[in-house]
Design a protein around this motif. Structure first.
Motif, short mmCIF file in Angstrom:
data_model
loop_
_atom_site.label_atom_id
_atom_site.label_comp_id
_atom_site.label_asym_id
_atom_site.label_seq_id
_atom_site.Cartn_x
_atom_site.Cartn_y
_atom_site.Cartn_z
N GLU A 50 0.68 -1.28 -0.19
CA GLU A 50 0.74 0.01 -0.02
C GLU A 50 0.61 0.94 0.30
OE1 GLU A 50 -3.82 2.41 2.86
OE2 GLU A 50 -2.86 0.07 3.36
N VAL A 51 1.97 1.56 0.61
CA VAL A 51 2.74 2.48 0.63
C VAL A 51 3.24 3.14 -0.62
CG1 VAL A 51 4.99 3.46 1.65
CG2 VAL A 51 3.23 2.00 3.42
N LEU A 52 3.91 1.59 -0.91
CA LEU A 52 4.68 1.58 -2.43
C LEU A 52 3.79 2.32 -3.67
CD1 LEU A 52 6.41 -1.84 -2.26
CD2 LEU A 52 7.94 0.78 -2.14
N LEU A 53 2.94 1.40 -3.37
CA LEU A 53 2.03 2.16 -4.63
C LEU A 53 1.40 3.31 -4.36
CD1 LEU A 53 -0.24 -1.48 -4.83
CD2 LEU A 53 1.27 -0.04 -6.85
N TRP A 54 0.59 3.75 -3.53
CA TRP A 54 -0.21 4.68 -3.45
C TRP A 54 0.64 5.77 -2.46
CZ3 TRP A 54 -2.82 3.81 -7.08
CH2 TRP A 54 -3.80 2.51 -6.96
N ASN A 55 1.85 5.69 -2.09
CA ASN A 55 2.73 6.93 -1.69
C ASN A 55 4.02 7.02 -2.27
OD1 ASN A 55 1.27 5.52 1.29
ND2 ASN A 55 2.20 7.64 1.77
N ILE A 56 4.09 5.69 -3.11
CA ILE A 56 5.71 6.70 -3.40
C ILE A 56 5.20 6.04 -5.43
CG2 ILE A 56 7.88 5.40 -3.97
CD1 ILE A 56 7.48 4.53 -1.16
N PHE A 57 4.88 4.80 -5.56
CA PHE A 57 4.50 5.13 -6.69
C PHE A 57 3.38 5.68 -7.83
CE2 PHE A 57 6.30 0.88 -6.33
CZ PHE A 57 7.13 0.32 -6.39
N THR A 83 9.45 -9.40 -7.70
CA THR A 83 9.10 -8.83 -6.45
C THR A 83 7.88 -7.44 -6.90
OG1 THR A 83 9.53 -9.83 -4.73
CG2 THR A 83 8.38 -8.31 -4.12
N LEU A 84 8.72 -6.73 -7.37
CA LEU A 84 8.35 -5.47 -7.72
C LEU A 84 7.57 -5.77 -9.18
CD1 LEU A 84 10.95 -2.79 -6.90
CD2 LEU A 84 9.31 -3.10 -6.30
N TYR A 85 7.86 -6.32 -10.06
CA TYR A 85 7.38 -6.64 -11.24
C TYR A 85 5.53 -6.84 -10.60
CZ TYR A 85 5.39 -9.04 -15.63
OH TYR A 85 5.04 -9.22 -16.54
N ASN A 86 5.18 -7.98 -10.16
CA ASN A 86 4.06 -8.60 -9.73
C ASN A 86 3.63 -6.81 -9.11
OD1 ASN A 86 4.33 -11.08 -10.56
ND2 ASN A 86 5.89 -11.78 -8.65
N ILE A 87 4.40 -6.42 -8.31
CA ILE A 87 3.30 -5.99 -7.45
C ILE A 87 2.85 -4.30 -8.10
CG2 ILE A 87 3.37 -3.49 -5.19
CD1 ILE A 87 5.70 -5.32 -4.27
N ILE A 88 3.81 -4.08 -9.29
CA ILE A 88 3.38 -3.25 -9.79
C ILE A 88 2.27 -3.03 -11.21
CG2 ILE A 88 4.14 -1.05 -11.82
CD1 ILE A 88 6.25 -1.34 -9.81
N ARG A 89 2.49 -4.66 -11.35
CA ARG A 89 1.58 -5.35 -12.67
C ARG A 89 0.49 -5.20 -12.41
NH1 ARG A 89 -1.10 -6.68 -15.52
NH2 ARG A 89 -0.93 -8.25 -17.44
N GLU A 90 0.60 -5.48 -10.97
CA GLU A 90 -1.56 -6.15 -10.77
C GLU A 90 -2.10 -5.14 -10.24
OE1 GLU A 90 -0.33 -8.66 -8.34
OE2 GLU A 90 0.21 -10.73 -9.17
N SER A 91 -0.88 -4.19 -10.43
CA SER A 91 -2.45 -2.63 -9.66
C SER A 91 -2.47 -1.96 -10.46
CB SER A 91 -1.31 -1.75 -8.63
OG SER A 91 -2.09 -0.99 -8.32
#
Length: 598
Positions: free
Chosen positions: A9-16, A35-43
């Motif tokens: 949640e912090v990565l996606l909505w506070n940083i990316f 790991t970052l690939y999966n987090i970013i790709r699925e959002s």
């Protein structure tokens, strides 16, 4: 601290999601680790935000399905690279004709929505990019490609519009499409449908405010209430806001075709004023139909009666009253409301269909406005005429007569030949092609002219090597001295090309001093661009082949000509810098030019 130590949640909505993180940055992060690939790709929501942040919400027509925004962003990035590559390479395949081939355009936008719109959006970005604008040749092809992409997009919109049942057609929508067509060369300033709708809402809002002020009774009889509303629309539009009829014949087509200009300037042709009035009335639940009136009132403007075949009126009928219980709105006279008794001869006249009105409007733009000559007797705005002839073909693709008019203009001007040939050879026209005896001749002329242009493109690939007898070089700004109409002229010009074979011919030697004769020679000889050339000339106009008639201009001046950037990248204040194709054609001229200007 490692990024991976933070929560998703912090990565996606506070940083990316920060504005500073671009689509390119996200792509780079994705390939850094699984790991970052999966987090970013699925959002999907992150990709939706980044897409809108970068390119706007022009995909709002598509359903907002979950899980699609990564694919949309990937497609957009891929198309961006493809568009940039095509534009950068366009000069190499189109020089020196300067027209983007229609087959390249068709391939670029192949596919359903949103692919053509993605290409259009990318081209809009390119024509406003500072780096692109520095190279005028690339800028020229970015604009040319954008116009042709927009023609294709509007072609489809027109087909959809004209395919509607006549009862469902809106004049406002039709003139809005004409307005988009007339401003397709204006980059991001092309007529925006949302802006038009906003302007109509503002007028409607003011009418509603006026209704509240005059306490228009809701229990009034339908006819009286309708007349009160129409009175208010007339007052708001023509008295308060100052809308008025265009009474002077302007040379710019925007005064006759661009409804966004009418809403801005508060001045327009009758069809555009009727479209605005009718749309406001529709929003006030007062349906008004269009009707042509062949008779002109004594009070009508004399120029208006000369310019327009008949008056276009709006008519409201009281459904609860008698057949002749109608109100007519006359935009020629400031929205004046007239009783049906004023026009008894219109009692049985059916309403004019929207498609007939927009066709009449485009016919006027194509055939009436542009029969104008400049001070030297040259026809002006030839390109504008062809522009609207092409629009007429979009509106009526099965009309062989309209396509033939386009073909004749295209052949005369030497532009849009490939597009015109494609229209003539379309399946829609095949059944009627033999109905016009001259159709095959016109087609052959267009094909022949297109083949000449292709040969010209091939010939430009061969280098021209300088001889010591050649005095000037490509890109130099010179003074051209010549005699025309019995008068001597001195005009600044830029040297576009030279031809050794012509200079050595006996014909050239026998015509020394005759610039008028030189104008009649073939256009592939050495030529100049000057500020005196008509804007309707899309190709180089030969002014002189003579070294003796030219003088090097000590202080170079800029030359205004539509086609100059087909040959040059920029003007550096001393000379015009040849583009890559021109340098390859005249490889030794660069050094010669620099030696002459010091």
């Amino acid at each position: 601290m490692s990024l991976l130590s933070l929560s998703n949640e912090v990565l996606l909505w506070n940083i990316f999601s920060q504005d500073a993180i671009s689509v390119t940055d996200l792509k780079s992060l994705m390939i850094s680790c699984r790991t970052l690939y999966n987090i970013i790709r699925e959002s999907d929501e992150l990709w939706r935000l980044k897409f809108i942040e970068r390119w706007g919400n022009f995909l709002s027509q598509l359903p907002n399905n979950k899980g699609v925004w990564f694919e949309r962003t990937t497609l957009r990035c891929r198309k961006a690279k493809e568009v940039q590559k095509v534009v950068q390479n366009m000069s190499s395949i189109a020089y020196p004709v300067g027209q983007s081939p229609i087959n390249v355009i068709d391939k670029l936008i192949a596919g359903p929505f949103p692919i053509p719109e993605c290409v259009q959006n990318e081209l809009e970005e390119m024509v406003y990019d500072k780096k692109i604008r520095e190279n005028k040749t690339t800028f020229h092809y970015a604009r040319d490609t954008l116009v042709k992409v927009r023609i294709t997009i509007l072609d489809k919109k027109w087909r959809d519009f004209m395919a509607q049942p006549k009862s469902q057609m809106s004049l406002f929508e039709g003139v809005a499409l004409i307005s988009q067509w007339s401003t397709m060369e204006h980059g991001k300033l092309q007529t925006c449908l949302k802006d038009l709708e906003s302007s109509i809402e503002n007028i409607t809002k003011r009418v509603n405010e006026q209704m509240a002020e005059v306490l228009c009774a809701s229990n009034a009889k339908p006819k009286k209430k309708a007349k009160n509303i129409l009175d208010l629309i007339t007052h708001v539009m023509f008295n308060e806001m100052g809308f008025k009829l265009l009474t002077t014949i302007y040379r710019s087509h925007l005064h006759f075709s661009c409804i966004s200009q009418v809403l801005k300037r508060k001045e327009g042709c009758p069809t555009l004023l009727c479209a605005i009035y009718q749309e406001v009335a529709r929003k006030m639940d007062i349906p008004c139909e269009l009707v042509y009136c062949e008779k002109w009132d004594e009070e009508d403007d004399f120029m208006g009666s000369l310019m327009y075949r008949s008056k276009l009126l709006l008519r409201w009928k009281d459904s609860a009253g008698s057949k002749d219980d109608s109100i007519y709105i006359d935009v020629y006279r400031g929205g004046l409301l007239k009783k049906s008794s004023v026009y008894p001869f219109l009692k049985e006249q059916p309403a004019a269909s929207v498609d007939s009105v927009v066709n009449d409007m485009v016919g006027f733009l194509t055939n009436s406005v542009w029969y104008a000559l400049d001070e030297k007797g040259h026809e002006i705005a030839g390109n504008d005429r062809l522009f609207f002839a092409r629009l007429a073909c979009s509106m009526s693709p099965k009309s062989l007569n309209k396509v033939m008019l386009l073909a004749k203009l295209s052949f005369h001007l030497g532009i849009q030949l490939d597009d015109t040939i494609q229209l003539i050879q379309s399946e829609e026209l095949k059944p009627d092609f033999n109905a016009i005896p001259s159709a095959s001749d016109v087609l052959e002329q267009c094909i022949s002219e297109l083949n000449k242009q292709k040969a010209e493109i091939t010939a430009a690939k061969f280098a021209h090597h300088r001889l010591s007898s050649i005095k000037f070089s490509v890109g130099l700004v010179v003074i051209c001295n010549y005699t025309k109409w019995g008068r001597n002229f001195r005009n600044p010009c830029v040297i576009v090309s030279w031809n050794v074979k012509f200079q050595e011919s006996s014909k050239w030697k026998s015509e020394v001093g005759s610039a008028d004769d030189a104008e009649d020679e073939e256009k592939d000889e050495d030529s100049l661009f000057s500020n005196e050339e008509s804007r309707s000339q899309p190709r180089p106009a030969v002014l002189s082949h003579l070294n003796e008639s030219l003088e090097l201009l000590p202080a170079a001046v800029a030359i205004k000509h539509d086609s100059i950037w087909i040959h040059f990248e920029r003007f550096d204040g001393r000379r015009y810098v040849p583009n890559a194709e021109k340098r390859a054609q005249f490889p030794e001229d660069e050094a010669a030019t620099l030696s002459l200007i010091g």
